[in-house]
Design an enzyme around this catalytic site. Structure first.
Site, PDB file in Angstrom:
ATOM      1  N   LYS A  79      -8.196 -76.937 -33.543  1.00 51.99           N
ATOM      2  CA  LYS A  79      -6.447 -77.291 -33.586  1.00 51.99           C
ATOM      3  C   LYS A  79      -6.282 -77.539 -35.448  1.00 51.99           C
ATOM      4  CE  LYS A  79      -4.404 -81.206 -31.737  1.00 51.99           C
ATOM      5  NZ  LYS A  79      -4.841 -82.705 -31.011  1.00 51.99           N
ATOM      6  N   SER A 154      -1.351 -83.091 -27.437  1.00 49.86           N
ATOM      7  CA  SER A 154      -1.051 -82.149 -28.098  1.00 49.86           C
ATOM      8  C   SER A 154      -1.799 -80.911 -28.895  1.00 49.86           C
ATOM      9  CB  SER A 154      -1.123 -83.195 -29.356  1.00 49.86           C
ATOM     10  OG  SER A 154      -2.206 -83.693 -29.653  1.00 49.86           O
ATOM     11  N   SER A 178      -4.695 -85.546 -24.942  1.00 53.38           N
ATOM     12  CA  SER A 178      -4.310 -85.088 -25.529  1.00 53.38           C
ATOM     13  C   SER A 178      -5.353 -83.079 -25.577  1.00 53.38           C
ATOM     14  CB  SER A 178      -4.669 -84.588 -27.173  1.00 53.38           C
ATOM     15  OG  SER A 178      -2.763 -85.963 -27.369  1.00 53.38           O
TER      16      SER A 178
END
Length: 462
Positions: A79, A154, A178
């Site tokens: 990420k 996310s 997330s």
């Protein structure tokens, strides 16, 4: 089974046996990525030239029988919130100063040590503060199962990349769900370990990094790399000698709590409830005792932490010029604006609800060995939404099953429990007591063995 559907565990076995080389795998992977990416927008800074170079070097080492590490020749994504030395960290938003990172974050360092091929970073929403794939910096990330749908967030790009089979291993971060939320909406395994099990920098209460993979074995494989200590994380756990690959477990005599009500927020859609009940029944037939559970979350807890996070986000936004704030994804500024109106007492009272969650989650294990629940209350939501509710005044209505375990610090894993009539994934979550990370993986592995892993992944549009 397509080569793109191979797990990292299977790839490594193929490399060891000489049936496949990293170069051969990458030669198939790169065009597969090129077919998918225009449709899903999952990757940031994908570097095919470096990936080919790394694969060639890994192939030579495997041919000599001298792999440099346990993940030699396996592609992995991170990420974009996870620092890579020399690379900028946009935080999903156009208002970030793009300053190259001075050093690798702990997950990056561990993957390099184990010779994984870091091939790309994955997209996330502005400041990582939306359960969605919308971003003022990256644009819109879409769910491969249905492109009009959101992958969740996310860790949105990681979810989309995993479902599209853009490599087998992806690492996200999770402060309220997330990792697990996009895993559920994308049909993946998403594991949030005990706080501090995987060191992270910057660290924050409840914030974890975690694997997002196509199967439980691959999540365990990543844990063996990521769960090594790093002094930069003040919440890190002491070094341990956990055998992450020891996944077999006898569930006879285990007491398994079944929690079907989040206590607040969105109502759970019936196909998800049915998937959780079916999963629990499989454990019962294997000898576990099922124990109905009351929720751990309350409206006061959810609203309190919402207030605290609004204040925290407004602090970040207040340092920007008005013209800059207007460039942030609108739902963020609409939500955070009330943070300016909250008093210090309001903010502290909100933070104290995280402590209330910690007490409630600890107590939940007084009579059970583990808990099973939905991961998400809903099956899907539109790609352009910032949250399933898309309401800046009630943005966290979908977090009732995931958020408390971040604040309580317990390990929690989501895996695919089946599909809706429309062919969309249904997430089932298993939670274990603090520090019992391997038990969470073992129970997920047992359930996956009973249900079977996902074998028919989405295909790129023609």
């Amino acid at each position: 089974m397509s080569l793109m559907d191979w797990s990292a565990t299977r790839l490594l076995a193929g490399y060891r046996q000489g049936r496949l080389s990293p170069t051969e795998y990458v030669d198939t992977l790169i065009p597969h990525i090129e077919r998918w990416e225009p449709h899903i927008n999952a990757l940031y800074e994908f570097d095919d030239k470096t990936l080919r170079r790394d694969a060639e070097a890994a192939t030579r080492r495997w041919q000599r029988g001298e792999p440099a590490g346990p993940l030699e020749g396996v592609p992995v994504t991170l990420k974009e919130l996870i620092a890579i030395k020399g690379r900028v960290i946009p935080q999903g938003t156009v208002v970030t100063d793009l300053v190259p990172a001075a050093e690798d974050a702990p997950p990056t360092a561990r993957l390099r040590e184990d010779s994984a091929m870091i091939m790309a970073r994955t997209t996330c929403p502005d400041f990582g503060m939306l359960s969605s794939g919308v971003s003022s910096f990256h644009g819109t990330t879409r769910n491969p199962w249905r492109l009009i749908n959101n992958p969740g967030g996310s860790s949105s790009g990681a979810g989309a990349a995993g479902a599209a089979r853009l490599g087998p291993l992806h690492v996200g971060t999770d402060i309220g769900g997330s990792v697990r939320l996009p895993a559920a909406w994308c049909g993946l395994v998403g594991f949030k370990p005990t706080l501090g099990r995987i060191p992270i920098d910057p660290w924050y209460p409840g914030r974890c990094a975690g694997p997002m993979t196509g199967c439980v074995e691959d999540a365990a494989l990543l844990m063996a790399s990521l769960a090594r200590t790093d002094r930069r994380d003040a919440t890190r756990l002491p070094p341990s000698d956990i055998d992450w690959q020891a996944l077999d477990v006898d569930v006879r005599g285990l007491r398994l709590g079944v929690m079907l009500d989040a206590g607040c927020g969105m109502a759970v859609e019936s196909p998800i409830l049915e998937a959780v009940e079916s999963a629990a029944a499989l454990f019962e037939r294997a000898g576990a005792e099922l124990v109905p559970m009351v929720p751990v979350m309350t409206r006061q807890m959810l609203d309190g932490l919402d207030n605290f996070w609004r204040a925290r986000q407004w602090k970040a936004l207040s340092g920007l010029q008005a013209a800059q704030r207007e460039r942030v994804f609108p739902l963020i500024t609409q939500w955070a604006a009330r943070g300016a109106e909250l008093s210090a007492v309001d903010a502290v009272a909100g933070f104290e609800q995280s402590l209330a969650m910690q007490r409630a989650t600890a107590t939940a294990f007084d009579g059970v060995d583990a808990i099973i629940s939905p991961t998400t209350p809903n099956i899907a939501f539109p790609a352009d939404y910032g949250h399933p509710s898309n309401d800046p005044e009630h943005p966290f209505e979908h977090l009732g099953f995931t958020l408390p375990w971040n604040m309580g610090e317990q390990p929690a894993i989501s895996l695919n429990g089946g599909f809706s009539r429309d062919g969309l994934p249904l997430g089932v979550q298993i939670i274990a007591p603090r520090f019992a990370d391997r038990l969470a993986l073992q129970l997920a592995y047992r359930l996956e063995s009973e249900l079977g892993p996902v074998t028919r992944w989405p295909q790129p549009p023609a």
